[in-house]
Design a protein around this motif. Structure first.
Motif, PDB file in Angstrom:
ATOM      1  N   TYR A   1      38.468 -28.106  12.418  1.00  0.00           N
ATOM      2  CA  TYR A   1      37.267 -28.520  11.694  1.00  0.00           C
ATOM      3  C   TYR A   1      36.449 -29.515  12.511  1.00  0.00           C
ATOM      4  O   TYR A   1      35.257 -29.316  12.741  1.00  0.00           O
ATOM      5  CB  TYR A   1      37.663 -29.142  10.345  1.00  0.00           C
ATOM      6  N   TRP A   2      37.103 -30.576  12.979  1.00  0.00           N
ATOM      7  CA  TRP A   2      36.352 -31.601  13.706  1.00  0.00           C
ATOM      8  C   TRP A   2      36.007 -31.135  15.114  1.00  0.00           C
ATOM      9  O   TRP A   2      35.029 -31.601  15.705  1.00  0.00           O
ATOM     10  CB  TRP A   2      37.108 -32.929  13.702  1.00  0.00           C
TER      11      TRP A   2
ATOM     12  N   GLY B   1      32.865 -29.707  14.737  1.00  0.00           N
ATOM     13  CA  GLY B   1      31.878 -30.779  14.641  1.00  0.00           C
ATOM     14  C   GLY B   1      31.444 -31.232  16.026  1.00  0.00           C
ATOM     15  O   GLY B   1      30.265 -31.467  16.286  1.00  0.00           O
ATOM     16  N   ILE B   2      32.428 -31.334  16.937  1.00  0.00           N
ATOM     17  CA  ILE B   2      32.111 -31.734  18.308  1.00  0.00           C
ATOM     18  C   ILE B   2      31.245 -30.661  18.971  1.00  0.00           C
ATOM     19  O   ILE B   2      30.233 -30.964  19.606  1.00  0.00           O
ATOM     20  CB  ILE B   2      33.412 -31.982  19.115  1.00  0.00           C
TER      21      ILE B   2
ATOM     22  N   ALA C   1      29.263 -28.547  17.502  1.00  0.00           N
ATOM     23  CA  ALA C   1      27.919 -28.576  16.916  1.00  0.00           C
ATOM     24  C   ALA C   1      27.137 -29.766  17.456  1.00  0.00           C
ATOM     25  O   ALA C   1      25.936 -29.656  17.734  1.00  0.00           O
ATOM     26  CB  ALA C   1      28.026 -28.648  15.394  1.00  0.00           C
ATOM     27  N   SER C   2      27.818 -30.914  17.621  1.00  0.00           N
ATOM     28  CA  SER C   2      27.123 -32.093  18.135  1.00  0.00           C
ATOM     29  C   SER C   2      26.630 -31.866  19.555  1.00  0.00           C
ATOM     30  O   SER C   2      25.552 -32.331  19.929  1.00  0.00           O
ATOM     31  CB  SER C   2      28.053 -33.310  18.118  1.00  0.00           C
ATOM     32  N   ILE C   3      27.446 -31.156  20.348  1.00  0.00           N
ATOM     33  CA  ILE C   3      27.016 -30.858  21.719  1.00  0.00           C
ATOM     34  C   ILE C   3      25.805 -29.932  21.676  1.00  0.00           C
ATOM     35  O   ILE C   3      24.788 -30.175  22.329  1.00  0.00           O
ATOM     36  CB  ILE C   3      28.175 -30.222  22.519  1.00  0.00           C
TER      37      ILE C   3
ATOM     38  N   SER D   1      23.681 -29.570  19.390  1.00  0.00           N
ATOM     39  CA  SER D   1      22.489 -30.203  18.808  1.00  0.00           C
ATOM     40  C   SER D   1      21.706 -30.994  19.838  1.00  0.00           C
ATOM     41  O   SER D   1      20.564 -31.350  19.611  1.00  0.00           O
ATOM     42  CB  SER D   1      22.904 -31.130  17.675  1.00  0.00           C
TER      43      SER D   1
ATOM     44  N   VAL E   1      22.844 -24.998  16.323  1.00  0.00           N
ATOM     45  CA  VAL E   1      23.894 -25.460  15.407  1.00  0.00           C
ATOM     46  C   VAL E   1      24.035 -24.479  14.243  1.00  0.00           C
ATOM     47  O   VAL E   1      25.136 -24.081  13.872  1.00  0.00           O
ATOM     48  CB  VAL E   1      23.570 -26.882  14.885  1.00  0.00           C
TER      49      VAL E   1
ATOM     50  N   PRO F   1      40.956 -36.176  15.830  1.00  0.00           N
ATOM     51  CA  PRO F   1      40.915 -34.809  16.354  1.00  0.00           C
ATOM     52  C   PRO F   1      41.088 -34.786  17.866  1.00  0.00           C
ATOM     53  O   PRO F   1      40.629 -35.686  18.554  1.00  0.00           O
ATOM     54  CB  PRO F   1      39.509 -34.325  15.985  1.00  0.00           C
TER      55      PRO F   1
ATOM     56  N   TYR G   1      36.991 -33.416  27.054  1.00  0.00           N
ATOM     57  CA  TYR G   1      37.088 -34.428  25.993  1.00  0.00           C
ATOM     58  C   TYR G   1      37.108 -35.829  26.610  1.00  0.00           C
ATOM     59  O   TYR G   1      36.427 -36.745  26.137  1.00  0.00           O
ATOM     60  CB  TYR G   1      38.370 -34.141  25.206  1.00  0.00           C
TER      61      TYR G   1
ATOM     62  N   PHE H   1      33.684 -36.909  28.024  1.00  0.00           N
ATOM     63  CA  PHE H   1      32.730 -37.387  27.017  1.00  0.00           C
ATOM     64  C   PHE H   1      32.942 -38.865  26.698  1.00  0.00           C
ATOM     65  O   PHE H   1      32.019 -39.556  26.287  1.00  0.00           O
ATOM     66  CB  PHE H   1      32.861 -36.582  25.718  1.00  0.00           C
TER      67      PHE H   1
END
Lengths: 167, 473
Positions: B154-155, B158-159, B161-163, B165, B175, B294, B304, B307
């Motif tokens: 899940y998270w 999220g990562i 999608a954040s990238i 975005s 996204v 996560p 990871y 970042f």
């Protein structure tokens, strides 16, 4: 001898190409719309969501609130739920933050003792008003619009907050 | 009876061959001559990767028989696979360890062909198709990690999608296309299921076919000899001559070692599956359970870590432009050096590049395991103040020790080796900073430390600094 362009064979060949291109287009256009349709919205996808009675959020404290996302499908299960941090400043003054870190979206945790939000992924930290304190986040926490109506706190949400869509 | 059996088999095969002609088509492929030097252990990684791919398909189909690609049922079906379905745990374990092994062996294959100059003329296209295979395999690794629909998945989304975005202009659209909806939920999982199970495997199968066809058509890369430079005019003729003069049939002369290698990697995967078992699923994918840290699977640990370590102002550019450049360089490798020396002994830049890249990725991945930048969220209650730091201290100093503990300083600062490593360890801080410097740092923060001016009373600051003033080696 008729030229190929006028013969029956030439006509059939061109008809064959035409019919197949037509078929591909009639199927292809809806396919593109189907796959990428998720990105097209008639509204901005936001709506007002009830977070709970004001009394649930003591003045001066920051509490986790959860809600069901207004846009969902029946098989979303627990993932339809969204969490947010509610800070009750005083009276009708609140701040409602997305849990998602502005860096890469991990869930930030609130530490009441040091009055900081901290992110477990890459160590981003935010002050209690959501502004960036340290670490890699490029900005403060994403903040929801809110209003208090008849003693109930509402926030405007519905989309995953990211740098390109700040709630 | 003893002769009728083989005769029946032979006549059946004859019947099939007359109609299908597969023997006639495959025979020359198996017998085709290859340079004797290529019947080497260095040439087995490609076939080993293929063997793992077949293993992934077989176990993947089995898992799909039970797995429910639905956000409200996926987690339960994984638990069912782990604990109830006969051998479900084993198949999940083989699929997980097989995916790790496939990424690892594929990387070895890539490094080997690069060091052996196999990307040079006339095998440029083979390399390019190989880069596509590499990217598709990493895509399988990421999407597969998402199908393990737990907190990390899940998270992790999220990562992702954040990238996405951060892409200028199209971020929001990306996204939405990635998630299939406004948030990470049911439609997201269905999307990733279709991509992981139909789309990318289909592309992979086609690309592997093309990759193998190119290897057959142009011939396997000969063992590179220093001084034997690749020349567009003479290379193919010299290769043909070598194969003609000193070639061996691919099967069985070269294939023997491939077969052993395929068996070894599959057995190694099975052994890992038996010893370590299936991986996850970890916490339930409930977004309101936020006490989670996560972490990606090992192939993305380096990313990871990157970042966390990039200076914030470079981040968006590096995240968006970095992968584009890296992938472009991979595709351009055969054109940057398509002729000349093939042997690694005469290509110091190539060897150095491989070493530097491997070292960087390995170092970042190691940091991704130890996560020195992550706050230790439980240190303030879980890590005691070392006894030597409280012995013989005054009341004020002891009060300062309490402030240090209660204000969660140890989330980022360690004391006696326990606590976060985001900020400097506080042992011996008194030898590095004066009282005034300490007060300024606590109140104003800076150098990646939050300011505590608003959260500490003057008395608390006074006590805290008094305590820190006693921290000497």
């Amino acid at each position: 001898m008729t030229p190929a362009s006028q013969s029956r064979r030439g006509f059939l060949f061109r008809l064959g190409i035409f019919l197949n291109v037509l078929g591909a287009a009639l199927v292809g256009v809806p396919v593109v719309g189907y796959v990428f349709g998720a990105a097209r919205r008639r509204t901005d996808g936001q709506s007002w969501i009830e977070l709970g009675e004001v009394g649930r959020f003591p003045v001066g404290e920051t509490r986790l609130a959860t809600y069901e996302n207004p846009i969902s499908v029946a098989w979303d299960g627990a993932t339809a739920k969204v969490a947010c941090w509610v800070r009750h400043i005083e009276g009708d003054r609140f701040q409602v933050f997305a849990v998602n870190c502005a860096h890469l979206g991990c869930p930030v945790r609130w530490f009441a003792q040091s009055r900081l939000f901290m992110c477990p992924c890459h160590g981003g930290a935010y002050y209690e008003d959501g502004s960036r304190a340290s670490g890699p986040p490029p900005r403060g926490l994403f903040e929801y619009e809110y209003q208090v109506r008849d003693g109930v706190l509402w926030a405007r949400g519905g989309q995953l907050p990211t740098l390109s869509r700040r709630v | 009876m003893s002769t009728s059996g083989p005769r029946l088999i032979r006549s059946t095969l004859g019947w099939l061959e007359e109609r299908a002609g597969l023997g006639g088509a495959i025979g020359p492929v198996m017998d085709h001559p290859v340079p004797r030097s290529t019947a080497s252990w260095w040439y087995v990684f490609g076939s080993a990767t293929l063997a793992l791919f077949v293993l992934q398909i077989a176990t993947g189909i089995c898992l799909a028989l039970v797995y429910v690609p639905s956000a409200d049922g996926a987690y339960q079906s994984l638990l069912y696979l782990n604990f109830q379905a006969p051998f479900g745990w084993f198949l999940r374990a083989v699929h997980f360890w097989g995916s790790n092994a496939m990424v690892a062996i594929m990387t070895l294959h890539m490094i080997q062909v690069f060091l052996f100059g196999a990307h040079k003329y006339p095998r440029e296209l083979t390399w390019i198709v190989g880069v596509f295979l590499f990217l598709c395999t990493l895509g399988m690794a990421f999407t597969g990690q998402i199908l393990r629909w737990d907190q990390d998945a899940y998270w992790g989304l999220g990562i992702g999608a954040s990238i996405a975005s951060r892409a200028p202009g199209v971020g929001d659209t990306l996204v939405q296309v990635l998630l299939g909806g406004p948030i990470i939920a049911g439609r997201t999982l269905s999307r990733f299921f279709a991509v992981h199970v139909f789309l990318v495997p289909g592309i992979l199968i086609g690309m592997i076919g093309l990759h193998l066809w190119l290897v057959l058509r142009i011939g396997i890369n000969e063992w590179p000899m220093p001084g034997r430079v690749v020349n567009r005019e003479t290379y193919r003729r010299r290769y043909e001559e070598e194969v003609h003069r000193d070639g061996v049939p691919f099967f069985p002369d070269a294939a023997r070692k491939d077969m052993v290698a395929c068996g070894v990697v599959v057995l190694a995967v099975v052994l890992c599956a038996l010893v370590f078992g299936p991986f996850g699923p970890h916490g339930v994918p409930d977004p309101t359970l936020i006490d989670t840290a996560p972490k990606p699977d090992f192939y993305f640990l380096a990313l990871y870590a990157l970042f966390a370590l990039l200076p914030p102002w470079t981040e968006t550019v590096v995240i968006l432009v970095g992968p584009v450049i890296a992938i472009a360089v991979l595709f351009l490798v055969p054109f940057l050096a398509s002729t000349g020396e093939k042997s690694w002994k005469r290509r110091p830049v190539a060897v150095l590049s491989v070493l530097v890249i491997v070292l960087i990725v390995a170092t970042l991945a190691t940091l991704g395991v130890t996560v020195p930048w992550s706050p230790k969220m439980e240190a303030w209650t879980a890590a005691p103040t070392p006894v030597r730091y409280v012995k013989g201290r005054t009341g004020l100093e002891l009060q300062g020790a309490l402030v240090l503990q209660n204000k969660q300083c140890r989330t980022c600062h360690s004391l006696g080796g326990e606590g976060g490593q985001r900020g400097p360890a506080l042992d011996g801080i008194a030898t590095r900073q004066t009282r005034d410097q300490l007060i300024r740092q606590v109140l104003q923060g800076g150098g990646n430390m939050p300011a505590y001016g608003k959260n500490l009373s003057p008395a608390e600051v006074n006590a805290l600094v008094a305590f820190m003033g006693t921290l000497r080696p």
